[in-house]
Design a protein around this motif. Structure first.
Motif, short mmCIF file in Angstrom:
data_model
loop_
_atom_site.label_atom_id
_atom_site.label_comp_id
_atom_site.label_asym_id
_atom_site.label_seq_id
_atom_site.Cartn_x
_atom_site.Cartn_y
_atom_site.Cartn_z
N ASN A 1 5.76 -50.14 14.00
CA ASN A 1 6.85 -49.46 14.69
C ASN A 1 6.57 -47.97 14.85
O ASN A 1 6.86 -47.38 15.90
CB ASN A 1 8.16 -49.67 13.92
CG ASN A 1 9.38 -49.28 14.73
OD1 ASN A 1 9.76 -49.98 15.67
ND2 ASN A 1 10.00 -48.16 14.40
N LEU A 2 5.95 -47.38 13.84
CA LEU A 2 5.59 -45.97 13.93
C LEU A 2 4.50 -45.75 14.99
O LEU A 2 4.52 -44.75 15.71
CB LEU A 2 5.10 -45.47 12.56
CG LEU A 2 6.21 -45.25 11.53
CD1 LEU A 2 5.63 -45.22 10.12
CD2 LEU A 2 6.97 -43.96 11.82
N LEU A 3 3.56 -46.68 15.09
CA LEU A 3 2.52 -46.57 16.12
C LEU A 3 3.11 -46.70 17.52
O LEU A 3 2.66 -46.03 18.46
CB LEU A 3 1.44 -47.62 15.88
CG LEU A 3 0.54 -47.38 14.65
CD1 LEU A 3 -0.26 -48.63 14.33
CD2 LEU A 3 -0.38 -46.19 14.89
N VAL A 4 4.12 -47.57 17.65
CA VAL A 4 4.79 -47.71 18.94
C VAL A 4 5.53 -46.43 19.30
O VAL A 4 5.49 -45.97 20.45
CB VAL A 4 5.77 -48.91 18.92
CG1 VAL A 4 6.62 -48.95 20.18
CG2 VAL A 4 5.01 -50.22 18.76
N ASP A 5 6.19 -45.83 18.33
CA ASP A 5 6.97 -44.61 18.57
C ASP A 5 6.11 -43.36 18.71
O ASP A 5 6.60 -42.32 19.15
CB ASP A 5 7.96 -44.39 17.42
CG ASP A 5 9.18 -45.29 17.52
OD1 ASP A 5 9.42 -45.85 18.61
OD2 ASP A 5 9.90 -45.43 16.52
N ASN A 6 4.84 -43.46 18.33
CA ASN A 6 3.93 -42.31 18.38
C ASN A 6 2.66 -42.71 19.13
O ASN A 6 1.60 -42.93 18.53
CB ASN A 6 3.59 -41.85 16.97
CG ASN A 6 4.79 -41.30 16.21
OD1 ASN A 6 5.11 -40.13 16.29
ND2 ASN A 6 5.46 -42.18 15.48
N PRO A 7 2.75 -42.82 20.47
CA PRO A 7 1.61 -43.31 21.25
C PRO A 7 0.36 -42.45 21.09
O PRO A 7 -0.77 -42.97 21.19
CB PRO A 7 2.12 -43.29 22.70
CG PRO A 7 3.34 -42.43 22.69
CD PRO A 7 3.92 -42.57 21.33
N GLY A 8 0.53 -41.17 20.81
CA GLY A 8 -0.63 -40.32 20.58
C GLY A 8 -1.39 -40.74 19.33
O GLY A 8 -2.63 -40.70 19.28
N ILE B 1 0.20 -50.14 23.28
CA ILE B 1 1.32 -50.95 22.79
C ILE B 1 2.58 -50.12 22.99
O ILE B 1 2.65 -48.95 22.60
CB ILE B 1 1.11 -51.35 21.31
CG1 ILE B 1 2.28 -52.19 20.79
CG2 ILE B 1 0.88 -50.15 20.42
CD1 ILE B 1 2.00 -52.87 19.45
N GLU B 2 3.57 -50.72 23.65
CA GLU B 2 4.78 -49.96 23.97
C GLU B 2 6.03 -50.80 23.77
O GLU B 2 5.99 -52.04 23.82
CB GLU B 2 4.72 -49.43 25.40
CG GLU B 2 4.54 -50.49 26.46
CD GLU B 2 4.32 -49.90 27.84
OE1 GLU B 2 4.21 -48.67 27.95
OE2 GLU B 2 4.28 -50.67 28.80
N ARG B 3 7.13 -50.12 23.57
CA ARG B 3 8.40 -50.77 23.27
C ARG B 3 9.02 -51.37 24.54
O ARG B 3 8.98 -50.76 25.61
CB ARG B 3 9.34 -49.74 22.66
CG ARG B 3 10.66 -50.28 22.19
CD ARG B 3 11.51 -49.19 21.55
NE ARG B 3 10.81 -48.54 20.44
CZ ARG B 3 10.63 -49.09 19.25
NH1 ARG B 3 11.07 -50.31 19.02
NH2 ARG B 3 10.00 -48.44 18.31
N VAL B 4 9.62 -52.57 24.40
CA VAL B 4 10.38 -53.16 25.50
C VAL B 4 11.83 -53.42 25.08
O VAL B 4 12.60 -53.99 25.84
CB VAL B 4 9.74 -54.47 26.01
CG1 VAL B 4 8.39 -54.20 26.64
CG2 VAL B 4 9.62 -55.51 24.90
#
Length: 403
Positions: A255-262, A376-379
């Motif tokens: 979830n942290l990786l999704v919220d922090n794409p950088g 990876i991105e949130r939907v």
């Protein structure tokens, strides 16, 4: 002698369970040891500063584990299950059984598992790339440990593995107060007696797979290092401490990786950062909300008096965000940070013996994901887990783009 400060926040309220960040700040600011409000009437204090939590973990003589790893005091309260022989004992007994488990979970034995972990990770990521959109909690963070832990670590039989999550839900809710929400969850666990019986049966000699860690624990009985009761309970500990904690730690990290794409871009460019990303996820997210200790006598901590038997909540999430330890960027998620000193695995003689397994699982899974997935991105919005002892997500809807 200082008066113990009080904090009018119940750490087991739904709002705090959903987002404990404000509680973490107020706990650290209130004092080194703080009396916290609890609606079920338990007399508890809490510590949230890194230096205090770390010191209590490391002083196993003054702050003992044998009086319970949960909110109950095993010297006077009826235990909700047979106490564990690793996490709910003290030296000298603890020293002997921990040595057996440490010898089994050794680098030599772990290396033999890496190929099977990699095969499972490849299969799961293949499937998710075909799906495109999926739930990163159930389809990834949950799916991977539920394959590798029962197979290679516990060595339990294939049938009935749905009991693992039912058992863990009951276990971790029962370690905290029986609030109305917790009672409702515990009461709603389907056929918990059947799940408990399945776990007990699955940990016995005749039901563990050859060459698994469970089988190695039973071999220690033949060598005179354990008795049969200890072997069963220690195999059980691989269930209780090794399934949900790893699942929610992976979910928090994802979830942290999704919220922090950088940060995910850094991981994609350097898949070897997987182990760093996981430790940082453990630091930032802290999947185990608290570990309990009990003072063996009346004493003081940083000038604050604590009574013998007064339960102490060690709040690792607050300590893991302590700027006095982690600096002004404590609130940032940074996959290049060395977070190996984070406190989510505990510290001292009771530090989680299974930490090397969890780290290897994460290294393999996150490294495989980073190599195969460009983005990876949130939907959809992630749904927080409400649980007395575990922090994480119940759902993380995402989509992925192949590399």
């Amino acid at each position: 002698m200082a008066t113990i400060p009080a904090l009018a926040i119940d750490p087991f309220e739904d709002s705090v369970l959903a987002d404990p960040s404000d509680f973490f700040v107020k706990l650290r600011e209130a004092g080194p040891i703080v009396k916290v409000e609890q609606s079920e009437g338990f007399d508890i204090v809490a510590a949230g500063r890194d230096s205090i939590v770390r010191a209590i973990f490391e002083d196993h003589d003054a702050f003992i584990s044998s009086r319970g790893g949960g909110i109950l005091d095993l010297a006077r309260d009826e235990p909700f299950r047979t106490p564990g022989v690793l996490q709910e004992t003290d030296p000298p007994y603890h020293s002997g059984v921990r040595k057996v488990m440490t010898d089994i979970i050794s680098p030599r034995h772990l290396r033999s598992l890496k190929a099977s972990f990699q095969k499972t990770a490849d299969e799961i990521v293949d499937k998710l790339l075909e799906m495109g959109e999926f739930d990163a909690h159930t389809d990834l963070a949950e799916a991977f440990p539920l394959r590798v832990i029962p197979d290679a670590i516990m060595g339990v039989r294939p049938g009935g593995r749905e009991n693992l999550l039912r058992y863990s839900t009951w276990l971790f809710e029962s370690m905290g107060p029986r609030t109305p929400r917790a009672r409702s969850v515990i009461d709603s666990v389907e056929n918990i007696e059947g799940a408990l019986a399945w776990v007990a049966e699955s940990t016995q000699r005749e039901n563990v797979a050859e060459n698994s860690f469970g089988a190695k624990l039973w071999a220690a009985v033949d060598e005179g290092q354990l008795n049969e009761n200890e072997a069963g309970l220690m195999t059980r500990s691989l269930v209780g401490a090794g399934v949900d904690t790893t699942i929610y730690a992976l979910g928090l990290t994802l979830n942290l990786l999704v919220d922090n794409p950088g940060e995910y871009a850094k991981l994609h460019a350097q898949p070897g950062l997987g182990k760093f990303a996981f430790d940082e996820g453990m630091r930032w997210g802290s999947p185990v909300r608290q570990i309990w200790r009990t003072p063996s006598r009346d004493l003081e901590v940083a000038g604050i008096p604590i009574r013998e038997a007064q339960k102490i909540m060690l709040v690792m999430g607050a300590a893991n965000h302590d700027p006095d330890r982690w600096g002004p960027t404590a609130g940032d998620f940074d996959v290049e940070r060395d977070s190996s000193a984070q406190l989510s695995f505990g510290r001292g003689i009771h530090q989680c013996v299974g930490a090397p397994i969890a780290r290897m699982e994460a290294d393999v899974l996150l490294g495989t994901l980073a190599k195969r997935v460009k983005k990876i991105e949130r939907v959809g919005k992630s749904v927080p887990l409400l649980n007395n002892s575990l922090r994480g997500w119940s759902s993380i809807p995402v989509r992925v783009e192949a590399a």
